[in-house]
Enzyme design. Structure first.
Site, mmCIF file in Angstrom:
data_model
loop_
_atom_site.group_PDB
_atom_site.id
_atom_site.type_symbol
_atom_site.label_atom_id
_atom_site.label_comp_id
_atom_site.label_asym_id
_atom_site.label_seq_id
_atom_site.Cartn_x
_atom_site.Cartn_y
_atom_site.Cartn_z
ATOM 1 N N ALA A 184 0.803 -1.225 0.000
ATOM 2 C CA ALA A 184 0.000 0.000 0.000
ATOM 3 C C ALA A 184 0.835 1.275 0.000
ATOM 4 O O ALA A 184 0.310 2.349 -0.303
ATOM 5 C CB ALA A 184 -0.931 0.005 1.208
ATOM 6 N N ASP A 185 2.120 1.172 0.335
ATOM 7 C CA ASP A 185 2.950 2.380 0.423
ATOM 8 C C ASP A 185 4.398 2.058 0.097
ATOM 9 O O ASP A 185 5.296 2.252 0.920
ATOM 10 C CB ASP A 185 2.836 2.994 1.822
ATOM 11 N N LEU A 186 4.640 1.579 -1.095
ATOM 12 C CA LEU A 186 6.009 1.230 -1.475
ATOM 13 C C LEU A 186 6.785 2.515 -1.760
ATOM 14 O O LEU A 186 6.456 3.272 -2.671
ATOM 15 C CB LEU A 186 6.019 0.333 -2.706
ATOM 16 N N ASN A 190 10.981 1.981 2.445
ATOM 17 C CA ASN A 190 10.434 0.663 2.745
ATOM 18 C C ASN A 190 11.112 -0.446 1.947
ATOM 19 O O ASN A 190 10.641 -1.583 1.942
ATOM 20 C CB ASN A 190 8.928 0.632 2.468
#
Length: 254
Positions: A184-186, A190
């Site tokens: 959801a938040d690459l 991360n």
């Protein structure tokens, strides 16, 4: 293989890997408890939600194998779930209660366990925790720290990441997408690369899911590109441009 177990606590519950822990309590997620043992190291980032833990001093660890997290020098990452953006002005860390299995911490713990079962490079989930209010809950997650690994954001600041490193990042993302893993938040914080520059790991699967492959894959990649451009605008001497992005794309296509 992760040995999933659940234990109820006062006002909440803990999901944990019984091969790593023996009947943990809520104090496992207390920063003050870890600090009292001289085993807490706060680190910046993620809205101040992250702390590193020296697990060798904690009682109740399972240490029957050489891979146990209780060995000297091993560390865990404790993350308290916090909101960002406008919603954080209303509540920094409370989420609407819709059931234990749908808490942010339990959902991420189980997703990490499944990804590891599939052989994908993610940190091992140790324990997840929630505490209920009347209509809301707060949550925490503990995962294993990947020793020697550094974020992609740090590795491209003040130095060049070789073509092989960018290609490895692309291949790793492609491996997750082949399994239908929607991050959801690459972003560049991360993605971790190991000390050898070849091993790549993905972190922070909050709100992540497994679904049929589709157009969302390009949305994930576009988000990563925006994060790299943002870092380039925020930091001095970030080594990222079209050449590096093309190297990553080659890895994605392989």
């Amino acid at each position: 293989m992760t040995d999933e177990q659940f234990i109820a606590t006062a006002g909440g519950g803990i999901l944990y890997d019984a091969s790593r822990l023996s009947k943990p309590g809520a104090e496992l997620f207390s920063r003050s408890q870890w600090a009292a043992r001289g085993a807490l190291e706060e680190i910046a980032g993620g809205r101040s939600s992250i702390a590193l833990l020296n697990v060798a001093v904690w009682p109740g660890l399972q240490d029957g194998s050489s891979s146990s997290p209780g060995v000297e020098g091993a560390r865990w990452v404790l993350r308290h779930y916090r909101r960002g953006g406008f919603v954080a002005k209303l509540s920094q860390d409370s989420y609407l209660w819709t059931g234990a299995g749908r808490t942010r911490s339990f959902a991420e713990w189980r997703l990490l366990a499944e990804l590891r079962r599939r052989g994908l490079p993610v940190p091992a989930p140790i324990a997840a925790h929630y505490v209920r209010g009347l209509l809301t809950y707060r949550a925490d997650l503990i995962t294993e720290l990947l020793p020697g690994a550094r974020t992609l954001a740090d590795l491209i600041t003040g130095r060049d990441l070789p073509e092989a490193g960018w290609s490895a990042v692309g291949r790793t993302i492609a491996a997750f997408h082949r399994e239908g893993v929607h991050h959801a938040d690459l972003n560049a914080n991360n993605i971790l690369l190991g000390a050898n520059g070849a091993d790549v790991y993905l972190l922070d699967f909050d709100r992540g899911r497994i679904e049929a492959r589709g157009a969302w894959e390009q949305v994930v990649i576009a988000r990563l590109r925006r994060s790299l451009e943002k870092i380039k605008g925020q930091r001095a001497d970030v080594r990222f441009g079209e050449r590096e992005w093309n190297w990553l794309q080659v890895g994605l296509a392989s």
